[in-house]
Design a protein around this motif. Sequence first.
Motif, short mmCIF file in Angstrom:
data_model
loop_
_atom_site.label_atom_id
_atom_site.label_comp_id
_atom_site.label_asym_id
_atom_site.label_seq_id
_atom_site.Cartn_x
_atom_site.Cartn_y
_atom_site.Cartn_z
N ILE A 1 0.86 -1.19 0.00
CA ILE A 1 0.00 0.00 0.00
C ILE A 1 0.89 1.23 0.00
N GLU A 2 0.72 2.08 -1.01
CA GLU A 2 1.45 3.34 -1.07
C GLU A 2 0.53 4.47 -0.62
N LEU A 3 1.01 5.29 0.28
CA LEU A 3 0.24 6.38 0.85
C LEU A 3 0.67 7.71 0.24
N SER A 4 -0.31 8.44 -0.25
CA SER A 4 -0.03 9.75 -0.82
C SER A 4 -1.18 10.67 -0.44
N GLY A 5 -1.44 11.70 -1.23
CA GLY A 5 -2.54 12.60 -0.92
C GLY A 5 -2.67 13.69 -1.95
N GLY A 6 -3.79 14.38 -1.88
CA GLY A 6 -4.04 15.46 -2.82
C GLY A 6 -4.70 14.98 -4.10
N THR A 7 -5.02 15.92 -4.96
CA THR A 7 -5.75 15.62 -6.18
C THR A 7 -5.42 16.64 -7.24
N GLY B 1 6.34 11.38 -0.86
CA GLY B 1 6.08 12.82 -0.89
C GLY B 1 6.92 13.62 0.07
N GLY B 2 7.71 14.55 -0.45
CA GLY B 2 8.41 15.51 0.37
C GLY B 2 9.76 15.09 0.90
N PHE B 3 10.26 13.92 0.50
CA PHE B 3 11.57 13.48 0.98
C PHE B 3 12.67 14.22 0.22
N LYS B 4 13.55 14.87 1.00
CA LYS B 4 14.62 15.66 0.39
C LYS B 4 16.01 15.28 0.88
N PRO C 1 8.75 15.42 5.07
CA PRO C 1 7.88 14.56 4.26
C PRO C 1 6.41 14.79 4.59
N TYR C 2 5.57 14.59 3.61
CA TYR C 2 4.17 15.02 3.73
C TYR C 2 3.29 14.09 4.57
N PHE C 3 3.48 12.77 4.48
CA PHE C 3 2.46 11.85 4.98
C PHE C 3 3.00 10.85 6.01
N VAL C 4 4.11 11.17 6.65
CA VAL C 4 4.70 10.24 7.60
C VAL C 4 3.80 10.04 8.82
N ASP C 5 3.20 11.10 9.33
CA ASP C 5 2.31 10.96 10.48
C ASP C 5 1.14 10.06 10.15
N PHE C 6 0.57 10.22 8.97
CA PHE C 6 -0.54 9.36 8.58
C PHE C 6 -0.07 7.92 8.44
N SER C 7 1.12 7.72 7.89
CA SER C 7 1.64 6.37 7.73
C SER C 7 1.77 5.66 9.07
N SER D 1 2.27 20.00 -0.81
CA SER D 1 3.38 20.74 -0.23
C SER D 1 2.95 22.05 0.40
N ASP D 2 1.73 22.51 0.12
CA ASP D 2 1.29 23.81 0.63
C ASP D 2 1.17 23.85 2.14
N SER D 3 0.85 22.70 2.75
CA SER D 3 0.60 22.70 4.19
C SER D 3 1.45 21.68 4.93
N SER D 4 2.52 21.23 4.30
CA SER D 4 3.28 20.13 4.87
C SER D 4 4.48 20.56 5.69
N GLY D 5 4.85 21.84 5.66
CA GLY D 5 6.08 22.25 6.32
C GLY D 5 7.29 21.83 5.52
#
Length: 301
Positions: free
Chosen positions: A222-228, A265-268, A244-250, A237-241
């Motif tokens: 299962i891959e977790l992402s978000g947005g549309t 998402g968001g890994f740098k 990474p965007y979805f680690v808390d949800f994961s 990325s607008d509200s993620s700081g």
Amino acid sequence: MSDSLADGEGNPTQAQIRLYERWAEGGVALSIIGEVQGDPRFPEKPGNLVLGANSNLEMLRQLAARASINGAHIWPQLGHAGALSHSPISQPEGPSALEIGSFQCVGMSQSSVKQLPDIYSKAALLAKVAGFTGVQIHAGHGFLLSQFLSPLFNRRNDQYGGSIEARCRIIVEIIDKVRRTVGTAFPIGIKINSTDQLEGGLTEEDALAAIRILNQTSIDLIELSGGTYFPGAKSSSDSSGEGPYFVDFSQRAQEVSSVPLVVTGGFKTRAQVLSSLASAADMVGVARYGAEFFACESLVD
């Protein structure tokens, strides 16, 4: 992530083959070819690959073979753009007829919905025959199966609308048909939103309920992402700081599912990857608009 590198008729090109070969040479664990269509009538854009009766099997075999060197996996992401189908070359249709501002789509008939498991299973079987090492079912980012999950898009009053269990029904039916078609040893993954980030769309609580349902299927990853990509929707990325965007949800998803999880998402930085592998996911996904690849701990050490 759609690479737009097919030839306009749904077949691979040498440029596309070389792209995934280069990533395999570099040691990637799994590459996902975004937006591969089983039904050419509903593309995300004209450059999508198509797995269907008119596909160039030899070119697909070249792509699968060269993208799976060094033990890399290469999976087509089986999609259907639904209400977000490329309107210049298709007639967009979603779970329900909608008119929101300039956005319009027609609603799918029940017979059209019931055809979806066959469409996905035939595409998955062709992927297996061509030598791909698995498939991913796309149920995120506002495309058709994501639309079924979202109460904003899905206003049906039959067995495919209403509760989250009903909105998941067609996805479960697709997974079951794909599994019966490709067998028990062929990997099947799914990409799902943690939230649509739209008012009236899929919430995190409904997404967790959907993951509980997926946990009861034969899905392997299962891959977790978000947005549309719905017009006017904000970016993840607008509200993620900064992280990474979805680690808390994961981390929340780990509590309701035993299926291996990918968070994307968001890994740098390498440190972000290692931290997430230690605490929130089994793999991480890295992408640009063009394509996506996954890494596991052994590949980032």
